[in-house]
Design a protein around this motif. Sequence first.
Motif, mmCIF file in Angstrom:
data_model
loop_
_atom_site.group_PDB
_atom_site.id
_atom_site.type_symbol
_atom_site.label_atom_id
_atom_site.label_comp_id
_atom_site.label_asym_id
_atom_site.label_seq_id
_atom_site.Cartn_x
_atom_site.Cartn_y
_atom_site.Cartn_z
ATOM 1 N N THR A 143 12.121 24.402 11.960
ATOM 2 C CA THR A 143 13.014 25.490 11.550
ATOM 3 C C THR A 143 13.689 25.232 10.208
ATOM 4 O O THR A 143 14.636 25.931 9.845
ATOM 5 C CB THR A 143 14.088 25.758 12.626
ATOM 6 O OG1 THR A 143 14.885 24.582 12.786
ATOM 7 C CG2 THR A 143 13.460 26.154 13.957
ATOM 8 N N THR A 144 13.206 24.226 9.486
ATOM 9 C CA THR A 144 13.736 23.930 8.147
ATOM 10 C C THR A 144 12.580 23.771 7.180
ATOM 11 O O THR A 144 11.424 23.678 7.586
ATOM 12 C CB THR A 144 14.562 22.622 8.154
ATOM 13 O OG1 THR A 144 13.742 21.543 8.596
ATOM 14 C CG2 THR A 144 15.796 22.738 9.032
ATOM 15 N N GLU A 145 12.893 23.736 5.901
ATOM 16 C CA GLU A 145 11.874 23.501 4.877
ATOM 17 C C GLU A 145 12.488 22.702 3.739
ATOM 18 O O GLU A 145 13.704 22.737 3.525
ATOM 19 C CB GLU A 145 11.298 24.805 4.343
ATOM 20 C CG GLU A 145 12.323 25.644 3.578
ATOM 21 C CD GLU A 145 11.749 26.951 3.068
ATOM 22 O OE1 GLU A 145 11.761 27.133 1.833
ATOM 23 O OE2 GLU A 145 11.312 27.768 3.901
ATOM 24 N N VAL A 146 11.647 21.979 3.038
ATOM 25 C CA VAL A 146 12.072 21.210 1.867
ATOM 26 C C VAL A 146 11.748 22.037 0.643
ATOM 27 O O VAL A 146 10.606 22.508 0.480
ATOM 28 C CB VAL A 146 11.360 19.840 1.786
ATOM 29 C CG1 VAL A 146 11.704 19.135 0.496
ATOM 30 C CG2 VAL A 146 11.729 18.986 2.988
ATOM 31 N N ARG A 147 12.715 22.228 -0.213
ATOM 32 C CA ARG A 147 12.482 22.921 -1.482
ATOM 33 C C ARG A 147 12.324 21.862 -2.563
ATOM 34 O O ARG A 147 13.294 21.196 -2.936
ATOM 35 C CB ARG A 147 13.627 23.859 -1.795
ATOM 36 C CG ARG A 147 13.680 24.981 -0.801
ATOM 37 C CD ARG A 147 14.552 26.109 -1.248
ATOM 38 N NE ARG A 147 14.462 27.178 -0.270
ATOM 39 C CZ ARG A 147 15.406 28.057 -0.063
ATOM 40 N NH1 ARG A 147 16.512 28.006 -0.763
ATOM 41 N NH2 ARG A 147 15.247 29.003 0.839
ATOM 42 N N ARG A 148 11.119 21.687 -2.992
ATOM 43 C CA ARG A 148 10.803 20.652 -3.980
ATOM 44 C C ARG A 148 11.182 21.105 -5.385
ATOM 45 O O ARG A 148 11.173 22.304 -5.671
ATOM 46 C CB ARG A 148 9.328 20.301 -3.905
ATOM 47 C CG ARG A 148 8.941 19.866 -2.492
ATOM 48 C CD ARG A 148 7.640 19.143 -2.438
ATOM 49 N NE ARG A 148 7.203 18.877 -1.086
ATOM 50 C CZ ARG A 148 7.663 17.910 -0.311
ATOM 51 N NH1 ARG A 148 8.570 17.095 -0.751
ATOM 52 N NH2 ARG A 148 7.199 17.742 0.911
#
Length: 152
Positions: A143-148
Motif C-alpha cells: 500500500t506504499t510506493e517509493v518515489r525515486r
Amino acid sequence: MAPTVRVDREWTDATCPVARTVDLVGDRWSLLIVRDAMEGPASFTELRQRLGIARNILADRLRRLVDDGILATSATASGKRYVYELTPAGRDLFTVVVALRQWGESHAFADDEPRSALVDRDGRPLAELRPRDRAGAVVTAATTEVRRVDCG
C-alpha cells in the motif's frame, strides 16, 4: 538538527535512505554495538566482553560509529578510560532495533525456544510496531510506493 555526513563517503545507493542506513549500521557488529550501547555508556573492554568480538573488529566498528556520529566518547571520572555512548542519532536507532527484535521474535525462533524479552518499565511487552499513514491506518509494502529521484 541535520547530521554531519562525511563528504568522502561512498554510498551503495546515494539517493536511498535505506541503503545509506545500511551503509552506516548494517553490518552485524555495528548493530549489536548499538544495541548494547542502548543499555548505557560502556568501555571498550565491557563491549568486547559482552559481544565476544575480536579487538580489531570492535576497534574498527567503534571508530566508524564515532566518525559517523552514532556514538560519542567521553572520559570516565578517573580520566584513564573512555566510554562509548549513543548520540541523539544513535538513540534514534531504538525503533530500528525494536523492529529487528520483533521480526526475530516472529521469524527466527521456534515457539518453545527461550529468548530475551524487551519490556517497558512496568514489565509489560511492547506493542507490535507497524508503520502507519498520517491518518493512523496501517500501511504495508503493498500500500506504499517509493518515489525515486532523477539524478541524471
